[in-house]
Design a protein around this motif. Sequence first.
Motif, PDB file in Angstrom:
ATOM      1  N   VAL A  75      33.012  41.076 -68.946  1.00  0.00           N
ATOM      2  CA  VAL A  75      33.276  40.313 -70.171  1.00  0.00           C
ATOM      3  C   VAL A  75      32.958  38.842 -69.980  1.00  0.00           C
ATOM      4  O   VAL A  75      32.921  38.339 -68.860  1.00  0.00           O
ATOM      5  CB  VAL A  75      34.749  40.449 -70.635  1.00  0.00           C
ATOM      6  N   GLY A  76      32.757  38.160 -71.111  1.00  0.00           N
ATOM      7  CA  GLY A  76      32.614  36.702 -71.085  1.00  0.00           C
ATOM      8  C   GLY A  76      31.203  36.235 -71.351  1.00  0.00           C
ATOM      9  O   GLY A  76      30.265  37.032 -71.441  1.00  0.00           O
ATOM     10  N   GLY A  77      31.092  34.927 -71.504  1.00  0.00           N
ATOM     11  CA  GLY A  77      29.789  34.316 -71.740  1.00  0.00           C
ATOM     12  C   GLY A  77      29.950  33.048 -72.551  1.00  0.00           C
ATOM     13  O   GLY A  77      31.001  32.827 -73.176  1.00  0.00           O
ATOM     14  N   HIS A 289      31.193  41.940 -60.302  1.00  0.00           N
ATOM     15  CA  HIS A 289      30.470  40.842 -60.954  1.00  0.00           C
ATOM     16  C   HIS A 289      30.899  40.625 -62.405  1.00  0.00           C
ATOM     17  O   HIS A 289      31.548  41.482 -63.013  1.00  0.00           O
ATOM     18  CB  HIS A 289      28.955  41.088 -60.888  1.00  0.00           C
ATOM     19  N   GLY A 290      30.513  39.484 -62.945  1.00  0.00           N
ATOM     20  CA  GLY A 290      30.787  39.163 -64.344  1.00  0.00           C
ATOM     21  C   GLY A 290      29.631  39.564 -65.251  1.00  0.00           C
ATOM     22  O   GLY A 290      28.816  40.434 -64.906  1.00  0.00           O
ATOM     23  N   SER A 291      29.553  38.897 -66.407  1.00  0.00           N
ATOM     24  CA  SER A 291      28.605  39.325 -67.442  1.00  0.00           C
ATOM     25  C   SER A 291      27.207  38.737 -67.242  1.00  0.00           C
ATOM     26  O   SER A 291      26.301  39.038 -68.009  1.00  0.00           O
ATOM     27  CB  SER A 291      29.148  38.912 -68.808  1.00  0.00           C
ATOM     28  N   LEU A 300      17.173  43.004 -66.015  1.00  0.00           N
ATOM     29  CA  LEU A 300      17.094  42.645 -64.587  1.00  0.00           C
ATOM     30  C   LEU A 300      18.354  43.001 -63.806  1.00  0.00           C
ATOM     31  O   LEU A 300      18.369  42.939 -62.577  1.00  0.00           O
ATOM     32  CB  LEU A 300      16.879  41.123 -64.450  1.00  0.00           C
ATOM     33  N   ALA A 301      19.423  43.349 -64.527  1.00  0.00           N
ATOM     34  CA  ALA A 301      20.718  43.537 -63.856  1.00  0.00           C
ATOM     35  C   ALA A 301      20.653  44.690 -62.867  1.00  0.00           C
ATOM     36  O   ALA A 301      20.059  45.732 -63.145  1.00  0.00           O
ATOM     37  CB  ALA A 301      21.799  43.817 -64.895  1.00  0.00           C
ATOM     38  N   ASN A 302      21.309  44.493 -61.740  1.00  0.00           N
ATOM     39  CA  ASN A 302      21.449  45.556 -60.760  1.00  0.00           C
ATOM     40  C   ASN A 302      22.579  46.477 -61.236  1.00  0.00           C
ATOM     41  O   ASN A 302      23.720  46.034 -61.353  1.00  0.00           O
ATOM     42  CB  ASN A 302      21.796  44.919 -59.411  1.00  0.00           C
ATOM     43  N   PRO A 303      22.295  47.743 -61.512  1.00  0.00           N
ATOM     44  CA  PRO A 303      23.353  48.631 -62.010  1.00  0.00           C
ATOM     45  C   PRO A 303      24.183  49.283 -60.912  1.00  0.00           C
ATOM     46  O   PRO A 303      25.077  50.073 -61.189  1.00  0.00           O
ATOM     47  CB  PRO A 303      22.555  49.700 -62.775  1.00  0.00           C
TER      48      PRO A 303
HETATM   49  P1  NAD Z   1      28.606  36.478 -62.651  1.00  0.00           P
HETATM   50  O1  NAD Z   1      29.137  37.489 -61.690  1.00  0.00           O
HETATM   51  O2  NAD Z   1      28.443  36.933 -64.046  1.00  0.00           O
HETATM   52  O3  NAD Z   1      27.186  35.939 -62.129  1.00  0.00           O
HETATM   53  C1  NAD Z   1      27.023  35.187 -60.918  1.00  0.00           C
HETATM   54  C2  NAD Z   1      25.544  35.260 -60.464  1.00  0.00           C
HETATM   55  O4  NAD Z   1      25.294  36.568 -59.941  1.00  0.00           O
HETATM   56  C3  NAD Z   1      24.554  35.049 -61.607  1.00  0.00           C
HETATM   57  O5  NAD Z   1      23.441  34.359 -61.128  1.00  0.00           O
HETATM   58  C4  NAD Z   1      24.163  36.459 -62.004  1.00  0.00           C
HETATM   59  O6  NAD Z   1      22.868  36.555 -62.557  1.00  0.00           O
HETATM   60  C5  NAD Z   1      24.252  37.202 -60.672  1.00  0.00           C
HETATM   61  N1  NAD Z   1      24.669  38.600 -60.898  1.00  0.00           N
HETATM   62  C6  NAD Z   1      25.915  39.051 -61.199  1.00  0.00           C
HETATM   63  N2  NAD Z   1      25.886  40.369 -61.383  1.00  0.00           N
HETATM   64  C7  NAD Z   1      24.630  40.778 -61.176  1.00  0.00           C
HETATM   65  C8  NAD Z   1      23.999  42.046 -61.233  1.00  0.00           C
HETATM   66  N3  NAD Z   1      24.653  43.182 -61.524  1.00  0.00           N
HETATM   67  N4  NAD Z   1      22.670  42.095 -61.011  1.00  0.00           N
HETATM   68  C9  NAD Z   1      21.970  40.986 -60.705  1.00  0.00           C
HETATM   69  N5  NAD Z   1      22.519  39.758 -60.643  1.00  0.00           N
HETATM   70  C10 NAD Z   1      23.841  39.648 -60.871  1.00  0.00           C
HETATM   71  O7  NAD Z   1      29.591  35.222 -62.575  1.00  0.00           O
HETATM   72  P2  NAD Z   1      29.569  33.879 -63.452  1.00  0.00           P
HETATM   73  O8  NAD Z   1      28.174  33.467 -63.736  1.00  0.00           O
HETATM   74  O9  NAD Z   1      30.495  32.972 -62.726  1.00  0.00           O
HETATM   75  O10 NAD Z   1      30.290  34.277 -64.809  1.00  0.00           O
HETATM   76  C11 NAD Z   1      29.602  34.639 -66.008  1.00  0.00           C
HETATM   77  C12 NAD Z   1      30.611  35.121 -67.028  1.00  0.00           C
HETATM   78  O11 NAD Z   1      31.263  36.315 -66.538  1.00  0.00           O
HETATM   79  C13 NAD Z   1      31.731  34.104 -67.286  1.00  0.00           C
HETATM   80  O12 NAD Z   1      32.044  34.138 -68.653  1.00  0.00           O
HETATM   81  C14 NAD Z   1      32.894  34.638 -66.453  1.00  0.00           C
HETATM   82  O13 NAD Z   1      34.129  34.259 -66.973  1.00  0.00           O
HETATM   83  C15 NAD Z   1      32.674  36.122 -66.586  1.00  0.00           C
HETATM   84  N6  NAD Z   1      33.268  36.941 -65.501  1.00  0.00           N
HETATM   85  C16 NAD Z   1      33.744  38.150 -65.880  1.00  0.00           C
HETATM   86  C17 NAD Z   1      34.237  39.008 -64.909  1.00  0.00           C
HETATM   87  C18 NAD Z   1      34.715  40.362 -65.352  1.00  0.00           C
HETATM   88  O14 NAD Z   1      34.365  40.784 -66.442  1.00  0.00           O
HETATM   89  N7  NAD Z   1      35.486  41.070 -64.537  1.00  0.00           N
HETATM   90  C19 NAD Z   1      34.218  38.661 -63.559  1.00  0.00           C
HETATM   91  C20 NAD Z   1      33.670  37.421 -63.200  1.00  0.00           C
HETATM   92  C21 NAD Z   1      33.186  36.556 -64.176  1.00  0.00           C
END
Ligand code: NAD
Length: 370
Positions: A75-77, A289-291, A300-303
């Motif tokens: 969630v989030g963004g 990881h987050g969103s 591009l997301a790693n699933p």
């Molecule tokens: P993030 O985990 O979303 O991303 C951090 C970095 O890792 C980014 O460069 C992203 O592109 C990369 N990344 C993350 N998951 C990936 C994947 N599956 N494949 C490839 N690359 C990946 O953390 P952030 O950027 O600090 O936060 C973004 C949003 O997500 C914010 O709104 C935050 O609050 C939210 N968030 C949500 C959760 C959750 O839903 N549990 C956890 C952490 C952050």
Amino acid sequence: MATRKLLLLPGDGIGPEAMNEVRKLISVMNEKFGCGFETEEGLVGGSAYDAHGQSISEADMEKAMAADAVLFGAVGGPKWADVPYEMRPEAGLLRLRKDMQLFANLRPAICYPALASSSSLKPEVVEGLDILILRELTGGVYFGEPKEITDLGNGQKRAIDTQVYDTYEIERISGVAFELARTRRNKVTSMEKHNVMKSGVLWKDVVSQTHKAKYSDVQLEHMLADAGGMQLVRWPKQFDVIVTDNLFGDMLSDVAAMLTGSLGMLPSASLGAPDARTGKRKALYEPVHGSAPDIAGKGLANPIAMIASFAMCLRYSFNMTAEADRLEAAIAGVLEDGLRTRDIMSEGKTEVGTTRMGDAIVAKFLSLAA
Ligand code: NAD
């Protein structure tokens, strides 16, 4: 064949993209192996706020409470940066954790041999690593009262957080640790700071008593949490299950996670107490990881973190050990074949997007079943 009720909450950003790849697995498992998964869908986070003005609706909360397991994306963004605090996207996840009373957070740190060279530690230190950090999730210093900042009136302020644990909270998390260890290499390391914290003294005592009363077949060791942090980066393979409180668990699980490389690889599970009648635990499975708004919508997301979370769901909610093992072997297999999403890409490997990585894992899963 009993049905297995799953609630899918894809959420925001890359959450839905990663969840699509799990949907493929669920369909294949139903069609080819008669697994009997019944899925419902719901909204959480920013997408729920856009639809209902809440980070999760009451109707979706009811579905979550009735499901055998919840699969959660992310969630989030930036789009929701200015929504009121109680309705922010993360509030949906916190509500799920609270109402489902998910007190046990499981974070495996597994290093697939094909990725050992991308860790910041030497390959021989992490190759083949398979440990589990069990963090207490609903107590301790994040929730203890008083929790406040007071004005002392002399130009100074005082901030107070309260670290508090009751016996029952330590008993139930250590029980989960011993039970998990029995399904693995039968060893639990409990981490606290009994040398400087009363909560650490009680933690250590209760873990020892629980061990003596019900789990003396499991090897138990106690370690100070700071020493544990050092040991995690020195020789992590000495551990099997590490059990610790909310604060230490938050930090130690992040340290352990990074031993294995990218955020896109890390699954997690959060479990509640067993139901008195059915023995089933409420459970939510989510990638760490987050969103990832920077890559959302680009394919591009790693699933793998999401798919590996589903493997945990098979293992812990449905006791489908063979299928969970096969799914984890399928992930290891496609990495062995050289497929990489951009976040784990290295020279000489084949870069693929979310869908191709998901398809390859499904195909490998099927070939391993043949
Ligand atoms: P993030 O985990 O979303 O991303 C951090 C970095 O890792 C980014 O460069 C992203 O592109 C990369 N990344 C993350 N998951 C990936 C994947 N599956 N494949 C490839 N690359 C990946 O953390 P952030 O950027 O600090 O936060 C973004 C949003 O997500 C914010 O709104 C935050 O609050 C939210 N968030 C949500 C959760 C959750 O839903 N549990 C956890 C952490 C952050």
